[in-house]
Design a protein around this motif. Structure first.
Motif, PDB file in Angstrom:
ATOM      1  N   HIS A  17       1.186  19.671  -4.783  1.00 51.34           N
ATOM      2  CA  HIS A  17       0.869  18.259  -5.356  1.00 51.34           C
ATOM      3  C   HIS A  17       1.802  17.166  -5.067  1.00 51.34           C
ATOM      4  CE1 HIS A  17      -3.057  19.601  -6.513  1.00 51.34           C
ATOM      5  NE2 HIS A  17      -3.219  18.833  -7.113  1.00 51.34           N
ATOM      6  N   ASP A  18       3.228  17.510  -4.625  1.00 49.53           N
ATOM      7  CA  ASP A  18       4.116  16.643  -4.295  1.00 49.53           C
ATOM      8  C   ASP A  18       4.165  16.108  -3.084  1.00 49.53           C
ATOM      9  OD1 ASP A  18       4.862  19.102  -3.148  1.00 49.53           O
ATOM     10  OD2 ASP A  18       7.075  19.461  -4.114  1.00 49.53           O
ATOM     11  N   VAL A  19       3.114  16.299  -2.089  1.00 49.35           N
ATOM     12  CA  VAL A  19       3.114  15.750  -0.982  1.00 49.35           C
ATOM     13  C   VAL A  19       2.813  14.410  -1.249  1.00 49.35           C
ATOM     14  CG1 VAL A  19       1.258  15.429   1.081  1.00 49.35           C
ATOM     15  CG2 VAL A  19       1.851  17.863   0.154  1.00 49.35           C
ATOM     16  N   GLU A  20       3.579  13.658  -0.401  1.00 49.27           N
ATOM     17  CA  GLU A  20       3.695  12.207  -0.382  1.00 49.27           C
ATOM     18  C   GLU A  20       2.687  11.516   0.551  1.00 49.27           C
ATOM     19  OE1 GLU A  20       4.774   8.873  -2.000  1.00 49.27           O
ATOM     20  OE2 GLU A  20       6.244  10.572  -2.188  1.00 49.27           O
ATOM     21  N   PHE A  21       1.368  11.278  -0.362  1.00 53.20           N
ATOM     22  CA  PHE A  21       0.282  10.408   0.260  1.00 53.20           C
ATOM     23  C   PHE A  21       0.386   9.230   0.583  1.00 53.20           C
ATOM     24  CE2 PHE A  21      -1.578  14.484  -1.321  1.00 53.20           C
ATOM     25  CZ  PHE A  21      -2.750  14.624  -0.619  1.00 53.20           C
ATOM     26  N   VAL A  22       1.139   8.283   0.060  1.00 55.36           N
ATOM     27  CA  VAL A  22       1.440   6.929  -0.142  1.00 55.36           C
ATOM     28  C   VAL A  22       2.923   6.743   0.329  1.00 55.36           C
ATOM     29  CG1 VAL A  22       1.026   4.734  -0.803  1.00 55.36           C
ATOM     30  CG2 VAL A  22      -0.585   6.373  -1.449  1.00 55.36           C
ATOM     31  N   SER A  23       3.220   6.325   1.438  1.00 60.17           N
ATOM     32  CA  SER A  23       4.489   6.033   1.784  1.00 60.17           C
ATOM     33  C   SER A  23       4.201   5.198   3.169  1.00 60.17           C
ATOM     34  CB  SER A  23       5.402   7.231   2.215  1.00 60.17           C
ATOM     35  OG  SER A  23       5.136   7.963   3.272  1.00 60.17           O
ATOM     36  N   GLY A  24       5.539   4.777   3.514  1.00 58.52           N
ATOM     37  CA  GLY A  24       5.483   3.679   4.906  1.00 58.52           C
ATOM     38  C   GLY A  24       4.699   2.425   4.417  1.00 58.52           C
ATOM     39  N   ASN A  25       3.822   2.059   5.153  1.00 56.23           N
ATOM     40  CA  ASN A  25       2.985   0.969   4.922  1.00 56.23           C
ATOM     41  C   ASN A  25       1.584   1.332   4.600  1.00 56.23           C
ATOM     42  OD1 ASN A  25       4.913  -0.832   5.818  1.00 56.23           O
ATOM     43  ND2 ASN A  25       4.280  -0.604   8.037  1.00 56.23           N
ATOM     44  N   VAL A  26       1.381   2.605   3.996  1.00 51.59           N
ATOM     45  CA  VAL A  26       0.052   2.776   3.434  1.00 51.59           C
ATOM     46  C   VAL A  26      -0.117   2.321   1.885  1.00 51.59           C
ATOM     47  CG1 VAL A  26      -1.399   4.870   2.543  1.00 51.59           C
ATOM     48  CG2 VAL A  26       0.134   4.888   4.675  1.00 51.59           C
ATOM     49  N   GLU A  70       3.091   7.912   8.795  1.00 46.03           N
ATOM     50  CA  GLU A  70       4.085   7.800  10.042  1.00 46.03           C
ATOM     51  C   GLU A  70       3.470   6.677  11.032  1.00 46.03           C
ATOM     52  OE1 GLU A  70       4.915  10.314  13.715  1.00 46.03           O
ATOM     53  OE2 GLU A  70       5.611  11.397  11.950  1.00 46.03           O
ATOM     54  N   LEU A  71       1.999   6.852  10.952  1.00 46.92           N
ATOM     55  CA  LEU A  71       1.141   5.933  11.822  1.00 46.92           C
ATOM     56  C   LEU A  71       1.211   4.622  11.392  1.00 46.92           C
ATOM     57  CD1 LEU A  71      -1.839   8.227  12.634  1.00 46.92           C
ATOM     58  CD2 LEU A  71      -0.325   7.428  14.314  1.00 46.92           C
ATOM     59  N   SER A  77       0.306  -3.752  12.913  1.00 47.09           N
ATOM     60  CA  SER A  77      -0.687  -4.789  13.138  1.00 47.09           C
ATOM     61  C   SER A  77      -2.163  -4.408  12.235  1.00 47.09           C
ATOM     62  CB  SER A  77      -0.941  -5.137  14.332  1.00 47.09           C
ATOM     63  OG  SER A  77      -1.292  -3.834  14.914  1.00 47.09           O
ATOM     64  N   ILE A  78      -1.908  -2.936  11.740  1.00 45.67           N
ATOM     65  CA  ILE A  78      -3.250  -2.555  11.143  1.00 45.67           C
ATOM     66  C   ILE A  78      -3.021  -2.195   9.580  1.00 45.67           C
ATOM     67  CG2 ILE A  78      -4.573  -0.268  11.005  1.00 45.67           C
ATOM     68  CD1 ILE A  78      -4.210   0.199  14.005  1.00 45.67           C
ATOM     69  N   LEU A  79      -3.934  -2.511   8.793  1.00 45.22           N
ATOM     70  CA  LEU A  79      -3.765  -2.457   7.468  1.00 45.22           C
ATOM     71  C   LEU A  79      -4.303  -0.917   6.981  1.00 45.22           C
ATOM     72  CD1 LEU A  79      -3.133  -3.330   4.556  1.00 45.22           C
ATOM     73  CD2 LEU A  79      -5.403  -4.361   4.629  1.00 45.22           C
ATOM     74  N   PHE A  80      -3.381  -0.038   6.725  1.00 47.81           N
ATOM     75  CA  PHE A  80      -3.682   1.449   6.251  1.00 47.81           C
ATOM     76  C   PHE A  80      -3.753   1.423   4.608  1.00 47.81           C
ATOM     77  CE2 PHE A  80      -1.800   1.725  10.387  1.00 47.81           C
ATOM     78  CZ  PHE A  80      -2.036   2.922  10.837  1.00 47.81           C
ATOM     79  N   LEU A  81      -5.191   1.954   4.265  1.00 51.25           N
ATOM     80  CA  LEU A  81      -5.328   2.140   2.963  1.00 51.25           C
ATOM     81  C   LEU A  81      -5.815   3.549   2.463  1.00 51.25           C
ATOM     82  CD1 LEU A  81      -7.949  -0.820   2.547  1.00 51.25           C
ATOM     83  CD2 LEU A  81      -5.502  -0.851   2.134  1.00 51.25           C
ATOM     84  N   LEU A  82      -5.414   3.888   1.384  1.00 52.14           N
ATOM     85  CA  LEU A  82      -5.833   5.261   1.034  1.00 52.14           C
ATOM     86  C   LEU A  82      -6.780   5.128  -0.303  1.00 52.14           C
ATOM     87  CD1 LEU A  82      -4.306   8.297   1.508  1.00 52.14           C
ATOM     88  CD2 LEU A  82      -3.839   7.857  -1.071  1.00 52.14           C
ATOM     89  N   VAL A  83      -7.666   6.017  -0.190  1.00 51.93           N
ATOM     90  CA  VAL A  83      -8.517   6.215  -1.473  1.00 51.93           C
ATOM     91  C   VAL A  83      -8.844   7.667  -2.000  1.00 51.93           C
ATOM     92  CG1 VAL A  83     -10.799   5.497  -2.334  1.00 51.93           C
ATOM     93  CG2 VAL A  83      -9.956   4.178  -0.655  1.00 51.93           C
TER      94      VAL A  83
END
Length: 135
Positions: A17-26, A70-71, A77-83
């Protein structure tokens, strides 16, 4: 190219569970109001939105998470969201999520493409297609 369709029965000590799901521009979406606000912001700025519906317990989600981050840095120019489908279960249900990860590509709040599963080449290909398509 995997995906998860059910939550695991046993909780394997949460060591992954220590995987980084939100970093960069997410940007993590934690409420329906935040979702609406981000979509309105993207519409105003003329940005494509990619929404990654994910789960912390999902192996393929953990695998693709660093690549998705990373993407987000390669495509400002793209908005990256995580739900997180568990955190926003009712909202995720309204999007008819059958497996995680599921990526929705949105323009002006409308779905223009979708990808189910942790398929890096296909995700990159779809990003290329939506960034080249006319608005």
């Amino acid at each position: 190219m995997g995906n998860c369709t059910a939550k695991p029965l046993a909780n394997d000590n949460d060591s992954d569970h220590d995987v980084e799901f939100v970093s960069g521009n997410v940007q993590l979406i934690t409420t329906k109001e935040a979702w609406d606000q981000k979509l309105e912001q993207a519409r105003h700025d003329g940005k494509i939105v990619i929404a990654n519906f994910t789960a912390k317990w999902c192996g393929p989600c953990k695998t693709i998470a660093p690549y998705y981050c990373e993407l987000s840095e390669k495509h400002p120019s793209i908005l990256f969201l995580l739900v997180d489908v568990d955190e926003l279960a009712d909202f995720s249900t309204s999007w008819d999520i059958k497996a995680t990860p599921t990526f929705f590509f949105l323009r002006d709040g409308e779905e223009i493409d979708k990808l189910v599963g942790a398929n890096k080449p296909e995700l990159e290909k779809k990003i290329g297609a939506v960034t080249k398509s006319p608005t």
